[in-house]
Design an enzyme around this catalytic site. Structure first.
Site, PDB file in Angstrom:
ATOM      1  N   HIS A 129       0.857  -1.183   0.000  1.00 50.79           N
ATOM      2  CA  HIS A 129       0.000   0.000   0.000  1.00 50.79           C
ATOM      3  C   HIS A 129       0.892   1.231   0.000  1.00 50.79           C
ATOM      4  O   HIS A 129       1.705   1.429   0.905  1.00 50.79           O
ATOM      5  CB  HIS A 129      -0.924   0.023   1.220  1.00 50.79           C
ATOM      6  CG  HIS A 129      -1.874   1.188   1.208  1.00 50.79           C
ATOM      7  ND1 HIS A 129      -3.139   1.115   0.655  1.00 50.79           N
ATOM      8  CD2 HIS A 129      -1.741   2.466   1.647  1.00 50.79           C
ATOM      9  CE1 HIS A 129      -3.732   2.284   0.775  1.00 50.79           C
ATOM     10  NE2 HIS A 129      -2.906   3.123   1.367  1.00 50.79           N
ATOM     11  N   CYS A 130       0.747   2.065  -1.014  1.00 46.99           N
ATOM     12  CA  CYS A 130       1.606   3.232  -1.175  1.00 46.99           C
ATOM     13  C   CYS A 130       0.862   4.475  -0.687  1.00 46.99           C
ATOM     14  O   CYS A 130      -0.137   4.884  -1.297  1.00 46.99           O
ATOM     15  CB  CYS A 130       2.020   3.409  -2.631  1.00 46.99           C
ATOM     16  SG  CYS A 130       3.104   4.825  -2.911  1.00 46.99           S
ATOM     17  N   PRO A 131       1.298   5.109   0.406  1.00 41.87           N
ATOM     18  CA  PRO A 131       0.609   6.325   0.872  1.00 41.87           C
ATOM     19  C   PRO A 131       0.777   7.493  -0.092  1.00 41.87           C
ATOM     20  O   PRO A 131      -0.066   8.400  -0.104  1.00 41.87           O
ATOM     21  CB  PRO A 131       1.286   6.612   2.221  1.00 41.87           C
ATOM     22  CG  PRO A 131       2.620   5.942   2.136  1.00 41.87           C
ATOM     23  CD  PRO A 131       2.418   4.736   1.280  1.00 41.87           C
TER      24      PRO A 131
ATOM     25  N   ASN B  57      -2.034   6.963  -2.225  1.00 42.35           N
ATOM     26  CA  ASN B  57      -3.293   6.733  -1.515  1.00 42.35           C
ATOM     27  C   ASN B  57      -4.039   5.564  -2.160  1.00 42.35           C
ATOM     28  O   ASN B  57      -5.256   5.589  -2.316  1.00 42.35           O
ATOM     29  CB  ASN B  57      -4.170   7.987  -1.517  1.00 42.35           C
ATOM     30  CG  ASN B  57      -5.298   7.901  -0.506  1.00 42.35           C
ATOM     31  OD1 ASN B  57      -5.187   7.230   0.507  1.00 42.35           O
ATOM     32  ND2 ASN B  57      -6.406   8.560  -0.794  1.00 42.35           N
ATOM     33  N   ASN B  58      -3.279   4.541  -2.516  1.00 40.83           N
ATOM     34  CA  ASN B  58      -3.842   3.409  -3.224  1.00 40.83           C
ATOM     35  C   ASN B  58      -2.908   2.216  -3.056  1.00 40.83           C
ATOM     36  O   ASN B  58      -1.718   2.376  -2.796  1.00 40.83           O
ATOM     37  CB  ASN B  58      -4.006   3.743  -4.713  1.00 40.83           C
ATOM     38  CG  ASN B  58      -4.911   2.761  -5.429  1.00 40.83           C
ATOM     39  OD1 ASN B  58      -5.561   1.913  -4.812  1.00 40.83           O
ATOM     40  ND2 ASN B  58      -4.968   2.862  -6.748  1.00 40.83           N
TER      41      ASN B  58
END
Length: 357
Positions: free
Chosen positions: A183-185, A188-189
């Site tokens: 999960h890549c902040p 945001n996805n």
């Protein structure tokens, strides 16, 4: 099944015992509120460990569950802030390049270098904007909620739905993601089957763009740095407010792009290694544990999902013929990835290795 029956039977006996401690025949015999709370607390506490399947890992997970919930929700909400931050920083660099760097290049460089900077810079910028937008807006792929005939590995304990191979649950998105990488902040996805190519291409082109800006503005940075140092001389040289803003903008541009080039470049190289091996970030940890386990019993672990180094790259970028290296890799393309993310083909050699293991 027997353990769960034992668990519920003991819990029921404790509940009956607690009810007996609370008679309702007379007001004088009624236990106090403190006694009721203590008795109920003992029932709840006993229910935590009156199960042979329960261990200290389960107890610790239950204790830290509020902390996990807080971190997941903060990451979900801060993801919007991170996306806005990426857009703001990238926009500021583009504005400085157009207002400060390109005019100086046009005035001082020869014609062929001017054409190269204009062509390469805009090609790189278009790829950065396109791939970041697609990585943010494209769904990584969700595990089907309805019943369908797909080979499943296990059942998700949180979604209570079948999990196909290479599918993992994301606690931030609160769903199962096909071929989940992480999960890549900053997006945001989640990075999964359908947006993995967009994510990696964005990292590559952003790193290339930052390296390009830091190299192109290197001489300008040193000139601006020397000019800023001269501000503190006695008497200070006479600079207009526009010249001071120009020097500080070049200093900001070079420091930001050089820092991002180093940090994001390391991340890009790491993901390139994983792609070459044919595994994701999640699978790397799983495969490492499995590799150690098999080594102890004298066996060799082989990743069943790798198709070979070159083929792994072709699968990621969707390259099926030579011209696709230009139309699908060097140029923006919206073509879908190979496969549906539910089933995965294993090479015959790897499949035999899996069966022997």
């Amino acid at each position: 099944m027997r353990s769960w029956r034992c668990y519920f039977s003991r819990l029921m006996r404790l509940s009956v015992r607690w009810v007996r401690l609370c008679p309702h025949r007379g007001q004088n015999n009624r236990p106090s509120l403190l006694q009721q709370s203590w008795s109920y607390g003992r029932v709840v506490f006993n229910s935590l460990y009156f199960n042979i399947l329960t261990n200290w890992d389960t107890v610790l997970d239950s204790i830290f569950e509020p902390i996990y919930w807080l971190v997941d929700n903060l990451t979900r909400w801060f993801g919007v802030v991170f996306v806005c931050l990426v857009i703001a920083l990238t926009s500021s660099v583009v504005v400085i390049v157009y207002l400060c760097v390109l005019p100086l290049i046009v005035r001082t460089y020869p014609a062929h270098w001017i054409l190269w900077h204009l062509g390469y810079g805009h090609w790189n910028l278009v790829n950065i904007v396109f791939h970041y937008y697609k990585a943010v807006t494209t769904s990584p792929g969700r595990s089907p909620q309805e019943k369908c005939e797909i080979p499943t590995v296990t059942i998700c304990k949180k979604c209570i739905v079948p999990k196909p191979a290479r599918t993992h649950h994301c606690s931030i998105c609160n769903t199962c993601v096909l071929k989940m990488d992480h999960h890549c902040p900053w997006l945001n996805n989640c990075v999964g089957h359908f947006n993995h190519r967009y994510f990696f291409s964005f990292c590559v082109y952003m790193t290339m763009g930052c390296i390009y800006c830091s190299i192109s503005a290197k001489d300008m940075f040193f000139d601006a740095y020397n000019a800023i140092e001269s501000y503190y001389q006695t008497p200070p040289p006479q600079f207009t407010s526009d010249e001071k803003l120009f020097h500080k903008s070049l200093l900001y541009l070079w420091v930001l792009t050089s820092s991002v080039a180093v940090a994001l470049g390391g991340l890009t190289i790491w993901h390139a290694v994983l792609i070459t091996r044919g595994e994701t970030s999640v699978e790397r940890h799983i495969n490492r544990k499995e590799r150690k386990r098999l080594r102890l019993i004298g066996k060799v672990f082989r990743n069943p999902y790798t198709q070979g180094s070159i083929n792994n790259w072709k699968i990621l970028f969707g390259v099926e013929k030579t011209s696709h290296w230009i139309s699908r890799v060097l140029l923006p393309s919206t073509h879908p990835p190979r496969g549906d993310g539910l089933t995965w083909d294993c090479p015959p050699l790897r499949q035999d290795a899996v069966n022997t293991i």
